[in-house]
Design a protein around this motif. Structure first.
Motif, short mmCIF file in Angstrom:
data_model
loop_
_atom_site.label_atom_id
_atom_site.label_comp_id
_atom_site.label_asym_id
_atom_site.label_seq_id
_atom_site.Cartn_x
_atom_site.Cartn_y
_atom_site.Cartn_z
N ASP A 61 68.87 5.00 -39.93
CA ASP A 61 69.41 3.71 -40.35
C ASP A 61 69.11 2.71 -39.25
O ASP A 61 69.68 2.80 -38.15
N VAL A 62 68.21 1.77 -39.51
CA VAL A 62 67.78 0.81 -38.50
C VAL A 62 68.17 -0.59 -38.95
O VAL A 62 67.94 -0.97 -40.09
N LEU A 73 73.49 10.28 -33.44
CA LEU A 73 72.86 9.64 -32.28
C LEU A 73 72.62 8.18 -32.57
O LEU A 73 72.48 7.77 -33.72
N VAL A 74 72.51 7.38 -31.50
CA VAL A 74 72.20 5.96 -31.64
C VAL A 74 71.16 5.60 -30.58
O VAL A 74 71.17 6.12 -29.47
N ALA A 75 70.22 4.72 -30.97
CA ALA A 75 69.18 4.25 -30.06
C ALA A 75 69.16 2.72 -30.12
O ALA A 75 69.44 2.13 -31.18
N PHE A 76 68.82 2.10 -29.01
CA PHE A 76 68.81 0.65 -28.92
C PHE A 76 67.44 0.13 -28.50
O PHE A 76 66.67 0.83 -27.86
N ALA A 130 69.16 1.84 -34.01
CA ALA A 130 68.79 2.90 -34.94
C ALA A 130 69.82 4.02 -34.82
O ALA A 130 70.10 4.49 -33.72
N LYS A 131 70.37 4.43 -35.95
CA LYS A 131 71.33 5.53 -35.98
C LYS A 131 70.73 6.64 -36.83
O LYS A 131 70.17 6.38 -37.89
N LEU A 140 60.35 8.74 -36.31
CA LEU A 140 61.26 9.75 -36.83
C LEU A 140 61.51 9.53 -38.31
O LEU A 140 61.75 8.41 -38.76
N GLN A 141 61.45 10.59 -39.06
CA GLN A 141 61.73 10.56 -40.48
C GLN A 141 62.49 11.83 -40.83
O GLN A 141 62.64 12.73 -40.00
#
Length: 131
Positions: free
Chosen positions: A15-16, A51-54, A28-29, A65-66
Protein backbone atom coordinates in the motif's frame (compact mmCIF):
# COMPACT_ATOMS: atom_id res chain seq x y z
CA UNK A 1 21.14 -2.01 19.32
CA UNK A 2 17.91 -1.59 17.36
CA UNK A 3 18.30 -3.96 14.42
CA UNK A 4 15.63 -6.17 12.86
CA UNK A 5 16.47 -8.77 10.20
CA UNK A 6 13.68 -10.66 8.47
CA UNK A 7 13.30 -13.07 5.60
CA UNK A 8 9.87 -13.80 4.24
CA UNK A 9 7.27 -13.54 1.52
CA UNK A 10 5.34 -10.35 0.73
CA UNK A 11 1.68 -11.24 1.37
CA UNK A 12 -0.01 -8.63 -0.83
CA UNK A 13 0.67 -5.65 -3.07
CA UNK A 14 2.29 -2.91 -0.92
CA UNK A 15 0.00 0.00 0.00
CA UNK A 16 1.82 3.10 -1.26
CA UNK A 17 0.62 6.66 -0.78
CA UNK A 18 1.86 10.21 -0.41
CA UNK A 19 1.78 12.14 2.85
CA UNK A 20 0.57 15.59 1.87
CA UNK A 21 1.98 18.81 3.18
CA UNK A 22 4.82 21.22 2.68
CA UNK A 23 7.39 18.43 3.00
CA UNK A 24 5.27 15.64 1.49
CA UNK A 25 6.83 12.20 1.15
CA UNK A 26 5.95 8.67 0.04
CA UNK A 27 5.01 5.89 2.48
CA UNK A 28 4.78 2.18 1.65
CA UNK A 29 3.17 -0.34 3.99
CA UNK A 30 3.34 -4.08 3.45
CA UNK A 31 3.24 -7.38 5.30
CA UNK A 32 5.94 -10.02 5.27
CA UNK A 33 5.05 -13.65 6.10
CA UNK A 34 7.93 -15.01 8.19
CA UNK A 35 8.31 -18.62 9.34
CA UNK A 36 8.81 -19.17 13.05
CA UNK A 37 11.97 -21.01 13.97
CA UNK A 38 10.45 -22.87 16.93
CA UNK A 39 8.12 -25.72 16.03
CA UNK A 40 7.32 -27.85 19.08
CA UNK A 41 4.73 -30.03 17.40
CA UNK A 42 6.37 -30.47 14.00
CA UNK A 43 3.89 -28.15 12.26
CA UNK A 44 4.94 -25.10 10.28
CA UNK A 45 3.96 -21.77 11.79
CA UNK A 46 4.45 -18.28 10.47
CA UNK A 47 3.91 -14.69 11.55
CA UNK A 48 2.72 -11.85 9.39
CA UNK A 49 4.88 -8.83 10.21
CA UNK A 50 3.66 -5.35 9.24
CA UNK A 51 6.39 -3.10 7.87
CA UNK A 52 6.56 0.53 6.75
CA UNK A 53 9.03 2.27 4.43
CA UNK A 54 9.50 5.98 3.80
CA UNK A 55 10.76 8.23 1.00
CA UNK A 56 13.34 6.59 -1.31
CA UNK A 57 12.91 3.21 0.35
CA UNK A 58 9.15 3.49 -0.28
CA UNK A 59 9.91 4.23 -3.96
CA UNK A 60 11.97 1.04 -4.15
CA UNK A 61 9.29 -1.01 -2.36
CA UNK A 62 6.73 0.24 -4.88
CA UNK A 63 9.03 -0.55 -7.81
CA UNK A 64 10.31 -4.00 -6.78
CA UNK A 65 8.07 -5.69 -4.21
CA UNK A 66 4.87 -7.42 -5.21
CA UNK A 67 2.70 -10.17 -3.81
CA UNK A 68 4.62 -13.45 -3.28
CA UNK A 69 8.06 -11.82 -3.63
CA UNK A 70 10.66 -13.35 -1.29
CA UNK A 71 12.77 -10.67 0.40
CA UNK A 72 15.46 -10.09 3.00
CA UNK A 73 14.63 -6.98 5.06
CA UNK A 74 16.83 -4.91 7.34
CA UNK A 75 14.82 -2.62 9.60
CA UNK A 76 14.55 -0.97 13.00
CA UNK A 77 11.75 -0.51 15.52
CA UNK A 78 10.50 3.02 16.03
CA UNK A 79 8.32 3.97 18.99
CA UNK A 80 6.37 7.19 19.01
CA UNK A 81 3.23 8.79 20.28
CA UNK A 82 0.66 11.36 19.31
CA UNK A 83 -2.39 13.01 20.79
CA UNK A 84 -5.77 12.57 19.14
CA UNK A 85 -8.27 15.38 18.63
CA UNK A 86 -10.06 14.07 21.72
CA UNK A 87 -6.91 14.51 23.80
CA UNK A 88 -6.09 10.80 24.06
CA UNK A 89 -2.40 9.94 23.93
CA UNK A 90 -1.69 7.04 21.55
CA UNK A 91 1.61 5.13 21.60
CA UNK A 92 2.79 3.50 18.38
CA UNK A 93 5.48 1.06 17.35
CA UNK A 94 6.50 0.57 13.74
CA UNK A 95 9.03 -1.69 12.08
CA UNK A 96 10.69 0.72 9.65
CA UNK A 97 12.45 -0.73 6.61
CA UNK A 98 15.99 0.61 6.17
CA UNK A 99 16.81 -1.56 3.16
CA UNK A 100 15.75 -4.79 1.50
CA UNK A 101 16.95 -7.28 -1.05
CA UNK A 102 14.88 -9.56 -3.22
CA UNK A 103 15.83 -13.17 -2.55
CA UNK A 104 17.95 -14.63 -5.38
CA UNK A 105 15.57 -17.57 -5.75
CA UNK A 106 12.88 -15.10 -6.80
CA UNK A 107 14.75 -14.57 -10.08
CA UNK A 108 14.69 -10.79 -9.71
CA UNK A 109 17.39 -8.33 -8.87
CA UNK A 110 17.25 -5.05 -7.00
CA UNK A 111 20.86 -3.95 -6.43
CA UNK A 112 19.91 -0.37 -5.55
CA UNK A 113 17.53 -1.48 -2.77
CA UNK A 114 20.24 -2.80 -0.48
CA UNK A 115 22.51 0.20 -0.70
CA UNK A 116 23.27 2.15 2.46
CA UNK A 117 20.18 4.01 3.56
CA UNK A 118 19.79 6.60 6.33
CA UNK A 119 19.94 5.08 9.81
CA UNK A 120 17.83 7.56 11.80
CA UNK A 121 14.56 9.42 11.47
CA UNK A 122 16.48 12.70 11.37
CA UNK A 123 18.51 11.49 8.38
CA UNK A 124 15.20 10.83 6.60
CA UNK A 125 14.11 14.36 7.44
CA UNK A 126 11.52 13.31 10.06
CA UNK A 127 10.95 14.67 13.49
CA UNK A 128 10.32 12.03 16.18
CA UNK A 129 6.53 12.41 15.88
CA UNK A 130 6.21 12.23 12.09
CA UNK A 131 6.07 8.46 11.74
Amino acid sequence: MNDVKLYGIVTDIPDVHMIEGENGYKVAKFTLKVEQSIRDDGKDYSDEISLVAFRKTADLVEKYLQKDTAAFVSAHIHSGSYTTRNGDRITTQNIVVDRFEIAPSAGLSCPEAFQTMPETAAEYGFSENEY
